[in-house]
Design a protein around this motif. Sequence first.
Motif, short mmCIF file in Angstrom:
data_model
loop_
_atom_site.label_atom_id
_atom_site.label_comp_id
_atom_site.label_asym_id
_atom_site.label_seq_id
_atom_site.Cartn_x
_atom_site.Cartn_y
_atom_site.Cartn_z
N MET A 426 87.24 40.29 -58.69
CA MET A 426 86.23 40.14 -59.79
C MET A 426 85.36 39.24 -59.45
N THR A 427 85.75 38.42 -58.43
CA THR A 427 84.86 37.29 -58.09
C THR A 427 83.41 37.80 -57.29
N GLN A 428 83.89 38.93 -56.46
CA GLN A 428 82.78 39.35 -55.78
C GLN A 428 81.66 39.73 -56.29
N SER A 429 81.77 40.31 -57.58
CA SER A 429 80.50 40.50 -58.61
C SER A 429 79.73 39.19 -58.87
N SER A 430 78.86 39.30 -59.49
CA SER A 430 77.68 38.27 -59.91
C SER A 430 78.10 37.61 -61.20
N MET A 431 79.18 37.82 -61.79
CA MET A 431 79.51 37.36 -63.13
C MET A 431 79.92 35.86 -63.05
N SER A 432 79.83 35.08 -64.19
CA SER A 432 80.14 33.77 -64.12
C SER A 432 81.66 33.39 -64.34
N PRO A 433 82.02 32.29 -63.84
CA PRO A 433 83.73 31.99 -63.72
C PRO A 433 84.32 32.14 -65.14
N ARG A 434 83.79 32.20 -66.24
CA ARG A 434 84.27 32.87 -67.68
C ARG A 434 84.57 33.95 -67.42
N ASP A 435 83.44 34.99 -67.33
CA ASP A 435 83.53 36.32 -67.30
C ASP A 435 84.56 36.93 -66.07
N ILE A 436 84.76 36.39 -65.11
CA ILE A 436 85.52 36.66 -64.20
C ILE A 436 86.92 36.73 -64.65
N LEU A 437 87.35 35.52 -65.49
CA LEU A 437 88.52 35.38 -65.82
C LEU A 437 89.00 36.28 -66.87
N LEU A 438 87.86 36.43 -67.73
CA LEU A 438 87.97 37.13 -68.88
C LEU A 438 88.53 38.63 -68.43
N ASN A 439 87.56 39.40 -67.53
CA ASN A 439 87.71 40.63 -66.73
C ASN A 439 89.13 40.56 -66.19
N SER A 440 89.42 39.55 -65.54
CA SER A 440 90.68 39.67 -64.53
C SER A 440 91.82 39.74 -65.86
N ASN A 441 91.70 39.14 -66.93
CA ASN A 441 92.86 39.11 -67.84
C ASN A 441 93.10 40.71 -68.51
N ILE A 442 91.91 41.22 -68.47
CA ILE A 442 91.73 42.85 -68.79
C ILE A 442 92.42 43.55 -67.85
N ALA A 443 92.25 43.33 -66.59
CA ALA A 443 92.95 44.05 -65.52
C ALA A 443 94.28 43.90 -65.53
N LEU A 444 94.85 42.44 -65.56
CA LEU A 444 96.17 42.10 -65.66
C LEU A 444 97.05 42.56 -66.73
N SER A 445 96.44 42.65 -67.80
CA SER A 445 97.13 43.23 -68.90
C SER A 445 97.55 44.65 -68.75
N ARG A 446 97.07 45.28 -68.13
CA ARG A 446 97.28 46.89 -67.74
C ARG A 446 98.79 46.84 -67.00
N VAL A 447 98.98 45.79 -66.33
CA VAL A 447 100.13 46.21 -65.19
C VAL A 447 101.03 44.78 -65.54
N ASN A 448 100.91 44.27 -66.99
CA ASN A 448 101.94 43.08 -67.19
C ASN A 448 103.06 43.46 -68.23
N ASP A 449 103.97 44.49 -67.74
CA ASP A 449 105.04 44.94 -68.38
C ASP A 449 106.09 43.86 -68.83
N GLU A 450 106.04 42.78 -67.92
CA GLU A 450 107.24 41.76 -67.88
C GLU A 450 106.44 40.72 -68.75
N ASN A 451 105.47 40.72 -69.29
CA ASN A 451 104.72 39.54 -69.97
C ASN A 451 104.79 38.39 -69.26
N MET A 452 104.40 38.56 -68.01
CA MET A 452 104.02 37.25 -66.95
C MET A 452 102.65 36.76 -67.49
#
Length: 604
Positions: A426-452
């Motif tokens: 996500m950081t390779q894009s031109s997004m701000s740190p906030r947007d990088i973290l928000l988009n990372s949360n979207i990606a991680l929520s898809r593979v977070n079956d163990e609620n980590m």
Amino acid sequence: MKNTIWARVLPTGVALANTTDQGKKKKEGSLLKAAFRIILTGSIAVILLVTAVVIFVYFFSSLRTYKRETLEAANFAVSLLDEDYLKELFAQTREVYDSIPEEERADCFSEAYIERFLPIFYKQDAYWAAWDILEAGRKETSLDAIGIFFYDEEHDRVVLVLDGDGEDNSYLPGQWIDGKSHGKPLSQRIGWLRSSPWRMDFVYGLLSGWDATNYIDIRGEDSTLIGMVYADISLNTLGREVMIFLAFYIPILLIVVIAFAHAAAHILRRQVIIPIDRLSEKAREYTARDKTEDEEVEPYFADLGLDTGNEIETLWRSLSEMEQDAGATMKRIRTMQNERARLDEDLALAANIQSGSLPHEFPAFPDKTEFSVYATMDPAKEIGGDFYDYFLMDDDHAALIVADVSGKGIPAALFMMISKTVIRSMTQSSMSPRDILLNSNIALSRVNDENMFVTVWLGILTLSTGELVYSSAGHERLGLYRGGTWQLMDGHTGIALGMCDPEEMEELTGRYEIMDEKVTLAPGDAIFQYTDGVTEAMDATEELFSEKRLLEALEAAPDVDPEKLLPFIRGRLNDYVKDAPQFDDITMLGMIYRGTTRQEDESA
């Protein structure tokens, strides 16, 4: 010498012998000797107790008989006397005795004292006739001595009236015997003797041996007590009978006891010692066996066949079951050891992979003079859940990342690798740190079956201007060095990635909202970022290192260059926790901004 003695005592086949198997014989001999001693001691104790009871019963039954015989013999002897003369003799003796002053009565063997009583017995045919009758009665019965007396209660004296002990031993009328010879008044003594069917006074003489004395009342016509009869009977016959009984009884019983002990020891050896010895031998073989071997071995205890029908058989069967359980347990242990060895290999490989995934070459960017970065990660276990990262996004921007995954071990390490990959992508894009973290949360929520979840601090540094834009997703406060002092920055702490759905994350406000923060660094300024393994490290008393001590350590650092700063902080941390165990991963990242040539010229 000791074994020789026991070889004579123990039955055939039980004697101790010196063999090459000293341990076995010592054990057998010790148990057998102990058992033999117990049996022998117990038997002797029982015999002594039984003997004591028998002698006690025999002795006291004999005393009843002796007391009855003395009463019958004394009554017989007294019955031969003329009753009227006996009363007269009492009266005469008492009258003379009472008339004598106490000073004279004190010595009853003096000539003056005896002369007072001469009219009673000297050349008195009636007296000597009575004396002959009383002596003849004594001789015709089992009595050793007999005498008639009255009792001087005031002075506790026995005053003889007629003594039938023979010419050599007889007391004359009026001669007296001190009644206190038994330690208490004779009246009390006689009353105590009368209350028992067997009690008598016992007296020991050097010539006569043991005598027992009994007393009989002599009463007048109105039943008034006028005197008493003492009668002595010898107990020497009783003593001889007891000694003869013991002389025959004790040897016979000792022979019986030794024979019984021999037989019991023989049975004990056959029924107990030999089975126990066989169990012990098998136990020694089982203990010496290499239990780590994988091949099957023959059972040690099952083939003993100790069908004794008692507790030894129960012990044998228990040992057989224990051997089976131990064998199964050893197999499970070997399996677990093999699995643990494979797991250790996998963990070592995973640790190498994890370590290799983190940048660890320093200086990180040798051709970039605008800044320097340095980082370390020490896992609490073989592999950790913390990670750091730094890379150039382009020629003028550098990304700095520090993160902490929840949990420990392999699950945390796997989620850490996923999180690192997602955030870096996500950081390779031109997004701000906030947007990088928000988009990372979207990606991680898809593979977070163990609620980590993962806390992340992400900063983007503009090399040309020193502008640092950063954002925190539930991470620790940033340490900033500016103007010669360190401070921990306040701002939005945000919420960890993976804790909320993307829609819920967008709706957060206040301190939990993920926001961009901005600070412009001047040449010489520095930052220090870390995970909670630093501030939450505990000493032996479980007191935390805390942000306060971290800030004190930063202030005490002699240099803000990260390659010197981070080892200094780690040293302070080690000094604090000492030997206390490490419970969490410890990750630190430091960066110093050195500025551009243009900035240096402007500042000059």
